[in-house]
Design a protein around this motif. Structure first.
Motif, PDB file in Angstrom:
ATOM      1  N   ASP A  76       0.835  -1.185   0.000  1.00 53.21           N
ATOM      2  CA  ASP A  76       0.000   0.000   0.000  1.00 53.21           C
ATOM      3  C   ASP A  76       0.878   1.246   0.000  1.00 53.21           C
ATOM      4  OD1 ASP A  76      -2.515   1.144  -0.135  1.00 53.21           O
ATOM      5  OD2 ASP A  76      -2.761   1.287   2.029  1.00 53.21           O
ATOM      6  N   GLY A  77       2.183   1.072  -0.119  1.00 56.61           N
ATOM      7  CA  GLY A  77       3.141   2.175  -0.123  1.00 56.61           C
ATOM      8  C   GLY A  77       3.910   2.213  -1.431  1.00 56.61           C
ATOM      9  N   THR A  78       5.147   2.683  -1.374  1.00 56.54           N
ATOM     10  CA  THR A  78       5.961   2.898  -2.568  1.00 56.54           C
ATOM     11  C   THR A  78       7.173   1.976  -2.584  1.00 56.54           C
ATOM     12  OG1 THR A  78       5.296   5.218  -2.622  1.00 56.54           O
ATOM     13  CG2 THR A  78       7.273   4.627  -3.865  1.00 56.54           C
ATOM     14  N   ILE A  79       7.412   1.362  -3.741  1.00 57.05           N
ATOM     15  CA  ILE A  79       8.624   0.567  -3.970  1.00 57.05           C
ATOM     16  C   ILE A  79       9.292   1.107  -5.224  1.00 57.05           C
ATOM     17  CG2 ILE A  79       9.597  -1.692  -4.556  1.00 57.05           C
ATOM     18  CD1 ILE A  79       7.332  -2.979  -2.968  1.00 57.05           C
ATOM     19  N   LEU A  88       1.114 -14.772  -3.690  1.00 58.65           N
ATOM     20  CA  LEU A  88       0.057 -13.782  -3.895  1.00 58.65           C
ATOM     21  C   LEU A  88       0.539 -12.366  -3.627  1.00 58.65           C
ATOM     22  CD1 LEU A  88      -2.929 -13.027  -4.376  1.00 58.65           C
ATOM     23  CD2 LEU A  88      -3.333 -13.476  -1.957  1.00 58.65           C
ATOM     24  N   LEU A  89       0.291 -11.478  -4.586  1.00 60.95           N
ATOM     25  CA  LEU A  89       0.618 -10.066  -4.456  1.00 60.95           C
ATOM     26  C   LEU A  89      -0.678  -9.267  -4.472  1.00 60.95           C
ATOM     27  CD1 LEU A  89       2.432  -7.536  -4.534  1.00 60.95           C
ATOM     28  CD2 LEU A  89       2.559  -7.838  -7.025  1.00 60.95           C
ATOM     29  N   GLU A  90      -0.883  -8.451  -3.428  1.00 63.40           N
ATOM     30  CA  GLU A  90      -2.023  -7.550  -3.378  1.00 63.40           C
ATOM     31  C   GLU A  90      -1.499  -6.122  -3.443  1.00 63.40           C
ATOM     32  OE1 GLU A  90      -4.667  -8.095  -0.068  1.00 63.40           O
ATOM     33  OE2 GLU A  90      -4.893 -10.238  -0.453  1.00 63.40           O
ATOM     34  N   ASN A  94      -3.134   2.768  -2.667  1.00 62.09           N
ATOM     35  CA  ASN A  94      -2.027   3.727  -2.557  1.00 62.09           C
ATOM     36  C   ASN A  94      -0.704   3.172  -3.073  1.00 62.09           C
ATOM     37  OD1 ASN A  94      -3.487   5.866  -1.327  1.00 62.09           O
ATOM     38  ND2 ASN A  94      -3.432   4.758   0.607  1.00 62.09           N
ATOM     39  N   ALA A  95      -0.684   1.951  -3.579  1.00 66.06           N
ATOM     40  CA  ALA A  95       0.557   1.312  -4.026  1.00 66.06           C
ATOM     41  C   ALA A  95       1.152   2.055  -5.222  1.00 66.06           C
ATOM     42  CB  ALA A  95       0.309  -0.145  -4.381  1.00 66.06           C
ATOM     43  N   ARG A  96       2.453   2.292  -5.161  1.00 65.83           N
ATOM     44  CA  ARG A  96       3.199   2.899  -6.261  1.00 65.83           C
ATOM     45  C   ARG A  96       4.443   2.053  -6.460  1.00 65.83           C
ATOM     46  NH1 ARG A  96      -0.965   4.695  -6.369  1.00 65.83           N
ATOM     47  NH2 ARG A  96      -1.708   6.796  -6.010  1.00 65.83           N
ATOM     48  N   GLU A 109      -6.061  -3.057  -6.719  1.00 66.91           N
ATOM     49  CA  GLU A 109      -7.183  -2.148  -6.519  1.00 66.91           C
ATOM     50  C   GLU A 109      -7.057  -0.928  -7.429  1.00 66.91           C
ATOM     51  OE1 GLU A 109      -7.288  -1.009  -2.395  1.00 66.91           O
ATOM     52  OE2 GLU A 109      -7.855  -3.022  -1.728  1.00 66.91           O
ATOM     53  N   ASN A 110      -8.185  -0.259  -7.666  1.00 62.45           N
ATOM     54  CA  ASN A 110      -8.186   1.008  -8.396  1.00 62.45           C
ATOM     55  C   ASN A 110      -7.313   1.998  -7.657  1.00 62.45           C
ATOM     56  OD1 ASN A 110      -9.941   0.129 -10.369  1.00 62.45           O
ATOM     57  ND2 ASN A 110     -11.753   0.885  -9.304  1.00 62.45           N
TER      58      ASN A 110
END
Length: 147
Positions: A76-79, A88-90, A94-96, A109-110
């Motif tokens: 849900d953050g930045t990589i 499994l990757l969710e 907010n994922a960047r 997710e959108n």
């Protein structure tokens, strides 16, 4: 009454054995097993111990600048770096991700964004270890060698 709709796969989030809270920053590579929750910043590669069913959870405030590998991952953050997830990757809203992603199952997710290539791992593919780039040679070491 009954639905034929399949339930999306989910990762069981029971407890995390390790936590990097939002007020911490880590510079260097990190290897973990079991669960790791990151709310802070890591500048280095984050890898799971090979052969373990690890879970990485990167919070919305969390940031990792380096290559990342895990068995399962909730992002849900930045990589900024490549991401390799064996199972499994969710990717939450907010994922960047700025880098290439290899995964077996993906839920996105959108609002999540990926600036890189998505590669689905085949069912028969054996687990691979994340190949880390060689560390850069420091200018001090280079000047000492030339003297």
């Amino acid at each position: 009454m009954f639905s034929n709709k399949k339930k999306a796969p989910q990762v069981a989030v029971d407890k995390f054995s390790s936590l990097l809270s939002g007020n911490l920053a880590l510079v260097g590579d990190l290897e973990f097993e079991e669960g790791l929750k990151v709310q802070g910043c890591i500048k280095g590669n984050v890898t799971h111990k090979p052969g373990t069913s690890s879970l990485l959870a990167l919070g919305a405030e969390g940031r990792i600048e380096g290559n990342v590998s895990s068995y399962d991952a909730l992002i849900d953050g930045t990589i900024v770096g490549d991401l390799y997830v064996e199972h499994l990757l969710e990717l939450h809203s907010n994922a960047r991700i700025v880098g290439n992603i290899s995964y077996r199952q993906l839920s996105m997710e959108n609002g999540a964004s990926v600036d890189g290539k998505l590669t689905r791992l085949g069912e028969g593919e054996s687990r691979k270890t994340l190949e880390l780039p060689a560390p850069p040679v420091r200018a001090v070491e280079q000047s000492a060698d030339s003297a």
